[in-house]
Design a protein around this motif. Structure first.
Motif, PDB file in Angstrom:
ATOM      1  N   LYS A 148      30.655  35.683  37.252  1.00 41.15           N
ATOM      2  CA  LYS A 148      30.999  35.677  38.679  1.00 41.15           C
ATOM      3  C   LYS A 148      31.126  37.121  39.171  1.00 41.15           C
ATOM      4  O   LYS A 148      31.991  37.865  38.717  1.00 41.15           O
ATOM      5  CB  LYS A 148      32.284  34.887  38.908  1.00 41.15           C
ATOM      6  N   ILE A 149      30.241  37.470  40.095  1.00 37.78           N
ATOM      7  CA  ILE A 149      30.142  38.842  40.585  1.00 37.78           C
ATOM      8  C   ILE A 149      30.659  38.886  42.012  1.00 37.78           C
ATOM      9  O   ILE A 149      30.094  38.250  42.905  1.00 37.78           O
ATOM     10  CB  ILE A 149      28.676  39.324  40.553  1.00 37.78           C
ATOM     11  N   CYS A 150      31.723  39.652  42.231  1.00 40.50           N
ATOM     12  CA  CYS A 150      32.230  39.856  43.578  1.00 40.50           C
ATOM     13  C   CYS A 150      31.631  41.156  44.114  1.00 40.50           C
ATOM     14  O   CYS A 150      32.078  42.253  43.753  1.00 40.50           O
ATOM     15  CB  CYS A 150      33.753  39.915  43.596  1.00 40.50           C
ATOM     16  N   ASP A 151      30.597  41.016  44.950  1.00 42.44           N
ATOM     17  CA  ASP A 151      30.060  42.158  45.697  1.00 42.44           C
ATOM     18  C   ASP A 151      30.884  42.205  46.978  1.00 42.44           C
ATOM     19  O   ASP A 151      30.604  41.477  47.928  1.00 42.44           O
ATOM     20  CB  ASP A 151      28.578  41.954  45.974  1.00 42.44           C
ATOM     21  N   ILE A 152      31.890  43.043  47.001  1.00 47.02           N
ATOM     22  CA  ILE A 152      33.019  42.850  47.913  1.00 47.02           C
ATOM     23  C   ILE A 152      32.634  42.887  49.394  1.00 47.02           C
ATOM     24  O   ILE A 152      33.135  42.129  50.195  1.00 47.02           O
ATOM     25  CB  ILE A 152      34.146  43.849  47.584  1.00 47.02           C
ATOM     26  N   ASN A 153      31.717  43.780  49.777  1.00 46.18           N
ATOM     27  CA  ASN A 153      31.051  43.731  51.091  1.00 46.18           C
ATOM     28  C   ASN A 153      32.047  43.653  52.259  1.00 46.18           C
ATOM     29  O   ASN A 153      32.054  42.704  53.034  1.00 46.18           O
ATOM     30  CB  ASN A 153      30.087  42.536  51.130  1.00 46.18           C
ATOM     31  N   LEU A 154      32.888  44.678  52.390  1.00 42.69           N
ATOM     32  CA  LEU A 154      33.887  44.727  53.463  1.00 42.69           C
ATOM     33  C   LEU A 154      33.210  45.117  54.770  1.00 42.69           C
ATOM     34  O   LEU A 154      32.649  46.201  54.884  1.00 42.69           O
ATOM     35  CB  LEU A 154      34.990  45.727  53.119  1.00 42.69           C
ATOM     36  N   ARG A 155      33.276  44.249  55.769  1.00 38.00           N
ATOM     37  CA  ARG A 155      32.624  44.485  57.057  1.00 38.00           C
ATOM     38  C   ARG A 155      33.622  44.325  58.193  1.00 38.00           C
ATOM     39  O   ARG A 155      34.395  43.352  58.219  1.00 38.00           O
ATOM     40  CB  ARG A 155      31.468  43.498  57.276  1.00 38.00           C
ATOM     41  N   ASN A 177      31.236  49.801  46.935  1.00 40.99           N
ATOM     42  CA  ASN A 177      30.724  51.140  47.234  1.00 40.99           C
ATOM     43  C   ASN A 177      31.897  52.096  47.474  1.00 40.99           C
ATOM     44  O   ASN A 177      33.060  51.691  47.480  1.00 40.99           O
ATOM     45  CB  ASN A 177      29.726  51.116  48.396  1.00 40.99           C
ATOM     46  N   ASP A 178      31.590  53.375  47.649  1.00 41.05           N
ATOM     47  CA  ASP A 178      32.652  54.377  47.715  1.00 41.05           C
ATOM     48  C   ASP A 178      33.530  54.213  48.957  1.00 41.05           C
ATOM     49  O   ASP A 178      34.755  54.419  48.891  1.00 41.05           O
ATOM     50  CB  ASP A 178      32.084  55.794  47.616  1.00 41.05           C
ATOM     51  N   ASP A 179      32.946  53.829  50.084  1.00 43.22           N
ATOM     52  CA  ASP A 179      33.764  53.594  51.282  1.00 43.22           C
ATOM     53  C   ASP A 179      34.721  52.422  51.070  1.00 43.22           C
ATOM     54  O   ASP A 179      35.890  52.472  51.486  1.00 43.22           O
ATOM     55  CB  ASP A 179      32.871  53.307  52.496  1.00 43.22           C
ATOM     56  N   ILE A 183      39.148  52.005  50.733  1.00 48.51           N
ATOM     57  CA  ILE A 183      40.004  51.005  51.385  1.00 48.51           C
ATOM     58  C   ILE A 183      40.925  50.345  50.365  1.00 48.51           C
ATOM     59  O   ILE A 183      42.127  50.167  50.593  1.00 48.51           O
ATOM     60  CB  ILE A 183      39.140  49.957  52.112  1.00 48.51           C
ATOM     61  N   LEU A 184      40.370  49.987  49.194  1.00 47.07           N
ATOM     62  CA  LEU A 184      41.187  49.333  48.165  1.00 47.07           C
ATOM     63  C   LEU A 184      42.214  50.289  47.564  1.00 47.07           C
ATOM     64  O   LEU A 184      43.323  49.868  47.209  1.00 47.07           O
ATOM     65  CB  LEU A 184      40.292  48.747  47.068  1.00 47.07           C
ATOM     66  N   ILE A 185      41.865  51.560  47.452  1.00 49.85           N
ATOM     67  CA  ILE A 185      42.822  52.553  46.942  1.00 49.85           C
ATOM     68  C   ILE A 185      44.062  52.589  47.834  1.00 49.85           C
ATOM     69  O   ILE A 185      45.201  52.592  47.344  1.00 49.85           O
ATOM     70  CB  ILE A 185      42.157  53.935  46.843  1.00 49.85           C
ATOM     71  N   ASP A 186      43.844  52.581  49.148  1.00 53.25           N
ATOM     72  CA  ASP A 186      44.977  52.571  50.067  1.00 53.25           C
ATOM     73  C   ASP A 186      45.701  51.226  50.062  1.00 53.25           C
ATOM     74  O   ASP A 186      46.936  51.160  50.079  1.00 53.25           O
ATOM     75  CB  ASP A 186      44.508  52.896  51.487  1.00 53.25           C
ATOM     76  N   MET A 187      44.929  50.144  50.028  1.00 52.75           N
ATOM     77  CA  MET A 187      45.506  48.800  50.109  1.00 52.75           C
ATOM     78  C   MET A 187      46.406  48.496  48.918  1.00 52.75           C
ATOM     79  O   MET A 187      47.477  47.881  49.055  1.00 52.75           O
ATOM     80  CB  MET A 187      44.372  47.771  50.198  1.00 52.75           C
ATOM     81  N   TYR A 188      45.988  48.918  47.708  1.00 50.04           N
ATOM     82  CA  TYR A 188      46.711  48.574  46.483  1.00 50.04           C
ATOM     83  C   TYR A 188      47.443  49.767  45.863  1.00 50.04           C
ATOM     84  O   TYR A 188      47.937  49.654  44.735  1.00 50.04           O
ATOM     85  CB  TYR A 188      45.745  47.987  45.459  1.00 50.04           C
ATOM     86  N   VAL A 211      31.614  48.166  39.074  1.00 46.62           N
ATOM     87  CA  VAL A 211      30.391  48.865  39.454  1.00 46.62           C
ATOM     88  C   VAL A 211      30.632  49.563  40.784  1.00 46.62           C
ATOM     89  O   VAL A 211      30.936  48.917  41.790  1.00 46.62           O
ATOM     90  CB  VAL A 211      29.216  47.872  39.592  1.00 46.62           C
ATOM     91  N   LEU A 212      30.500  50.887  40.794  1.00 44.36           N
ATOM     92  CA  LEU A 212      30.692  51.677  42.007  1.00 44.36           C
ATOM     93  C   LEU A 212      29.375  52.332  42.387  1.00 44.36           C
ATOM     94  O   LEU A 212      28.785  53.076  41.591  1.00 44.36           O
ATOM     95  CB  LEU A 212      31.750  52.763  41.768  1.00 44.36           C
ATOM     96  N   THR A 213      28.883  52.053  43.595  1.00 44.87           N
ATOM     97  CA  THR A 213      27.714  52.762  44.109  1.00 44.87           C
ATOM     98  C   THR A 213      28.182  53.799  45.124  1.00 44.87           C
ATOM     99  O   THR A 213      29.065  53.538  45.935  1.00 44.87           O
ATOM    100  CB  THR A 213      26.704  51.792  44.746  1.00 44.87           C
ATOM    101  N   ARG A 214      27.549  55.000  45.052  1.00 46.10           N
ATOM    102  CA  ARG A 214      28.043  56.133  45.832  1.00 46.10           C
ATOM    103  C   ARG A 214      26.930  56.784  46.657  1.00 46.10           C
ATOM    104  O   ARG A 214      26.967  57.985  46.913  1.00 46.10           O
ATOM    105  CB  ARG A 214      28.647  57.174  44.885  1.00 46.10           C
TER     106      ARG A 214
END
Length: 292
Positions: A148-155, A177-179, A183-188, A211-214
Motif C-alpha cells: 500500500k503506497i501513500c502518494d500523499i499529494n497535498l493539494r 515531495n519536498d514541499d 508541511i508534515l515537518i511542521d504538522m508533526y 520516498v522523497l522527490t526533490r
C-alpha cells in the motif's frame, strides 16, 4: 518480471492547460505507468455521465488500461483541474470540488480486484470527500496482501492531519515531495533534516519505504536499514506532469520484483526524468525503461 497487478485508487481528471487538456489524476497516471512499464495497472475511480467522462474512458481504454472499475456518476461532472505551467515546466493546480471522483463507490468486482492486488497507490486528494474516503479505506482493507503506497499529494486545503495520519497508518510506503515534507515537518514537529524527518515517519508508522522527490535536487529513498540518495538528472524539461507518478510506478514494480534499494531507486529516477522530457502525464515509455 512477474505480471504484478497494481491499482491506482482515487481521482481521474482532466488537466486543463491554457491551450489544451490532458487526462490525468495521480492514481490514473500511476496505473498507466504500471502498464507501460510491464505490470498490470488498473484505475479505480469515477467519471461523470458527460462528454468529458466518455472521452476519459476512451483515452484510458485506447492507452491499454482496463476501465471496468471506473464507474459513471449520473449526477456529478467529470473532474477537471486548472493547470498552470511556469517557465521551468513546473505545474500548479486548482481543483473544483463536488465532481465525480468525490463520489467513488465500490461494487463486488472492485472488492474482488482489491483482494487480488499486489500493490495499491492512493493519496489524500480523493479523500477530501467522506464518500470517496470511505471507499478508499474499504478498498485498502480488502487488499491485505497488497503493498500500500501513500502518494500523499497535498493539494490546496484538501487535507487534514486526521486524513494524513490515517493514510500513513494504512500505508506500507510513503511517497512525498519536498514541499509536502515541509508541511508534515511542521504538522508533526519532525526534525528539520529531511532524512531524519523521513526516518521519524517510518518509525512512527512502521513503513517499509519512505520516498522523497526533490525536483532538480534529485530524490531520497530509505528503508528501515538502508538509504539511497541520488542527485537530479539534467534533462530538458517539457513539463513535470506525471513524472512523480511514473517514479512511483517504477519503484513499486521493482520493489515487488525484489530489486535492491539503489537499483529500484535508479530506475524510478530514470523513468521520471524521461517523463519530464515529454508533454503530459501519459507519454509512451521506451522499452528499455520497462521493469524486466
Amino acid at each position: 518480471m512477474t505480471h504484478h497487478l497494481a491499482i491506482g485508487l482515487g481521482e481521474i481528471l482532466w488537466d486543463v492547460l491554457p491551450d489544451s487538456r490532458m487526462l490525468g489524476g495521480a492514481p490514473a497516471n500511476f496505473a498507466y505507468h504500471v502498464n507501460a512499464l510491464g505490470g498490470a495497472g488498473i484505475p479505480v475511480s469515477r467519471v461523470g455521465d458527460d462528454e468529458l467522462g466518455r472521452e476519459a474512458l476512451s483515452v484510458l481504454a485506447t492507452s491499454g488500461l482496463n476501465i471496468d472499475s471506473v464507474s459513471v456518476d449520473p449526477v456529478h461532472p467529470t473532474g477537471t483541474v486548472d493547470a498552470r505551467i511556469d517557465a521551468s515546466g513546473v505545474a500548479t493546480y486548482t481543483f473544483p470540488d463536488d465532481v465525480a471522483w468525490d463520489f467513488i463507490t465500490l461494487d463486488a468486482d472492485a472488492l474482488n480486484l482489491a483482494a487480488r492486488a499486489n500493490a495499491v497507490c492512493f493519496g489524500t486528494l480523493a479523500q477530501r470527500s467522506g464518500v470517496s474516503r470511505s471507499a478508499i479505506h474499504d478498498f485498502l482493507r480488502a487488499a491485505p496482501g497488497a503493498l500500500k503506497i501513500c502518494d500523499i499529494n497535498l493539494r490546496q486545503n484538501f487535507y487534514s492531519r486526521a486524513i494524513i495520519t490515517c493514510s500513513l497508518e494504512l500505508a506500507d510506503v510513503l511517497k512525498i515531495n519536498d514541499d509536502e515534507l515541509a508541511i508534515l515537518i511542521d504538522m508533526y514537529s519532525l526534525p528539520r533534516d529531511e532524512k531524519e524527518a523521513l526516518q521519524a515517519l517510518m518509525n512512527r508508522h512502521w513503513l517499509k519505504l519512505c520516498v522523497l522527490t526533490r525536483g532538480d535536487r534529485g530524490s531520497l529513498v530509505i528503508s528501515p536499514d538502508a538509504a539511497s540518495d541520488l542527485p537530479g538528472t539534467p534533462v530538458k524539461v517539457t513539463d513535470t506532469i506525471g513524472a512523480g507518478d511514473s517514479f512511483t510506478a517504477a519503484l513499486a514494480l521493482a520493489y515487488l520484483d525484489g530489486w535492491d534499494l539503489d537499483a529500484l531507486h535508479r530506475r524510478a529516477a530514470e523513468v521520471a526524468a524521461y517523463v519530464c522530457t515529454q508533454p503530459g502525464a501519459m507519454p509512451k515509455v521506451p522499452d528499455e525503461l520497462r521493469i524486466k
